[in-house]
Design an enzyme around this catalytic site. Structure first.
Site, short mmCIF file in Angstrom:
data_model
loop_
_atom_site.label_atom_id
_atom_site.label_comp_id
_atom_site.label_asym_id
_atom_site.label_seq_id
_atom_site.Cartn_x
_atom_site.Cartn_y
_atom_site.Cartn_z
N ARG A 48 -12.02 -18.25 -3.02
CA ARG A 48 -10.96 -17.52 -2.33
C ARG A 48 -9.63 -17.78 -3.05
O ARG A 48 -8.82 -16.89 -3.24
CB ARG A 48 -10.85 -17.93 -0.85
N TYR A 101 2.27 7.12 2.24
CA TYR A 101 0.83 7.17 2.48
C TYR A 101 0.55 6.90 3.96
O TYR A 101 1.16 6.00 4.55
CB TYR A 101 0.15 6.11 1.58
N ASP A 173 5.19 1.67 -4.80
CA ASP A 173 3.75 1.96 -4.76
C ASP A 173 3.48 2.94 -5.91
O ASP A 173 3.88 4.10 -5.87
CB ASP A 173 3.39 2.58 -3.40
N LYS A 198 -7.98 3.67 -6.61
CA LYS A 198 -7.72 5.00 -7.18
C LYS A 198 -7.80 4.97 -8.71
O LYS A 198 -8.85 4.64 -9.24
CB LYS A 198 -6.36 5.50 -6.66
C1 PLP Z 1 -5.05 4.83 -1.01
C2 PLP Z 1 -3.64 4.45 -0.99
C3 PLP Z 1 -3.22 3.25 -0.38
C4 PLP Z 1 -4.18 2.34 0.36
O1 PLP Z 1 -5.12 1.76 -0.49
P1 PLP Z 1 -6.61 1.35 -0.04
O2 PLP Z 1 -7.20 0.82 -1.29
O3 PLP Z 1 -7.28 2.58 0.48
O4 PLP Z 1 -6.48 0.31 1.03
C5 PLP Z 1 -1.87 2.92 -0.46
N1 PLP Z 1 -0.98 3.72 -1.09
C6 PLP Z 1 -1.35 4.89 -1.67
C7 PLP Z 1 -0.33 5.74 -2.33
C8 PLP Z 1 -2.69 5.29 -1.64
O5 PLP Z 1 -3.05 6.45 -2.21
#
Ligand code: PLP
Length: 386
Positions: A48, A101, A173, A198
């Site tokens: 961890r 988001y 982000d 992503k």
């Molecule tokens: C998908 C997404 C998130 C969240 O991420 P997860 O891996 O699904 O928890 C946060 N910000 C943006 C812009 C996203 O597209």
């Protein structure tokens, strides 16, 4: 010598195995590590807290974003939650985008309601609204650019400067572009967050996240807290993430070039209404995108100019565009915003955000662009017959 991003993405972790000479680093699944002797721990004691594979991918992400260190977490949401846990105390204000988001919106709102911290959602392109929020001396400001699903562009350099003047820390982000196309720390951000689910992983087969810190002291603090609350990423996911990152640069380039070809085709289609893609001259923030991005990315949205029956025929005829949420994978996905990614928002909130019931969002993959365009063309022809 500092390497370029595509070299960093390939070379991290290669040839580090002294036992067998593995070119590619192995997956270390052991949850625990022996001590060499009484009170003599090795570099790792418990997975961890630290895992050799996760160490490599964290180092890679920090180098790609130009930060001092990174923490890989088990989702994008836990990366954001970790950051807010470390830097926001009860009463502290977080300023977040009004079109952030959906999962982030839900997290901040629920934490606000239980008193963990305060949140204010603002349109960061509205200077008066932004300044009024900054006058309240927030601790942290989150920027998300391009936004989802309308791909609005926000000026990171300018917002970061105003936020720093107000004494706030700045987090971007960067999920929609990846460090190949946008490097927020160089534009003034203190932290970068990704949903590694992503583009970074790029194969739609893990859920993971990361926080990258500009300063080492913040990276150290985030690392301590990630172990403390137990949100660090697992060994398999770290391996897949590192493997995905190796091809990040060529994937993004192919996806972006496909996206532009699809946009060129969509412009000619009578069943296409408003088109959203940052390379378009009339797109909100096109000039800022040219300044702060190294490319326009591979996300696009458009309004479908037909009735619901035609929309059903269009989506049902497509064979290379999978009707699914998420983005950034090698396969092309299409989503209907109002019933899918943004179904959690009220109809009024969607209308206020400019999201109509006819909006479709596409995450363009790396298939052959002619095949993608031919698939769209066929689906538009079928839709037009109904
Ligand atoms: C998908 C997404 C998130 C969240 O991420 P997860 O891996 O699904 O928890 C946060 N910000 C943006 C812009 C996203 O597209």
């Amino acid at each position: 010598m500092a390497h370029k991003p595509s070299t960093i993405a390939i070379h991290n972790g290669l040839n580090e195995d002294s036992q067998f000479g593995c070119v590619v680093p192995p997956i270390y699944l052991s949850s625990t590590y022996n001590f060499t002797d009484f009170n003599e721990p090795r570099s790792h004691d418990y997975s961890r807290r630290g895992n050799p594979g996760r160490d490599i991918v964290q180092r890679t992400l920090a180098q790609l974003e130009g930060g001092s260190g990174a923490v890989v977490t088990n989702s994008g949401m836990s990366a954001l939650h970790l950051l807010c846990t470390v830097f926001l105390q009860p009463g502290d204000l977080l300023v977040a985008p009004h079109d952030c988001y959906g999962g982030s919106y839900r997290l901040f709102n629920s934490q606000h309601e239980r008193g963990a911290y305060q949140v204010q959602f603002v349109d960061q392109n509205n200077e008066a609204e932004l300044q009024a929020a900054l006058d309240k001396k927030p601790k942290l400001i989150l920027i998300e650019t391009p936004s989802n699903p309308l791909l609005r562009i926000y000026d990171i350099e300018k917002i970061a400067r105003l936020a720093h003047d107000a004494g706030a820390l700045v987090v971007v982000d960067n999920t929609f572009l990846s460090p190949i196309l946008q490097q927020p720390i160089a534009l003034g951000a203190d932290f970068v967050v990704h949903s590694c689910t992503k583009y970074l992983n790029g194969h739609s087969d893990i859920i993971a996240g990361t926080v990258i810190a500009k300063e080492e002291k913040w990276a150290t603090e985030l690392t301590w807290w990630a172990n403390n609350i137990g949100v660090t990423g697992g060994a398999f996911d770290s391996y897949l993430l590192l493997r995905g990152i190796r091809t990040l640069s060529p994937r993004i380039k192919q996806q972006q070039s496909n996206a532009q070809e699809i946009v060129n085709y969509l412009k000619t289609q009578p069943l296409v209404g408003k088109l959203y893609y940052p390379s378009l001259k009339d797109h909100i923030g096109h000039k800022i995108a040219v300044k702060q991005q190294k490319g326009f990315g591979a996300m696009l949205s458009f309004e479908f100019n037909g009735d619901e029956q035609q929309l059903r025929h269009f989506l049902g005829t497509l064979t290379l565009f999978t009707l699914a949420e998420s983005l950034g994978g090698v396969e092309t996905l299409i989503s209907h915003t109002a019933t899918m990614t943004h179904a959690g928002m009220s109809a009024e909130a969607r209308a206020a955000a400019g999201i109509t019931d006819s909006l479709l969002r596409v995450s363009v993959g790396i298939e052959d662009s002619q095949d993608l365009v031919a698939d769209l063309d066929n689906a538009f022809k079928i839709a037009a017959q109904h």
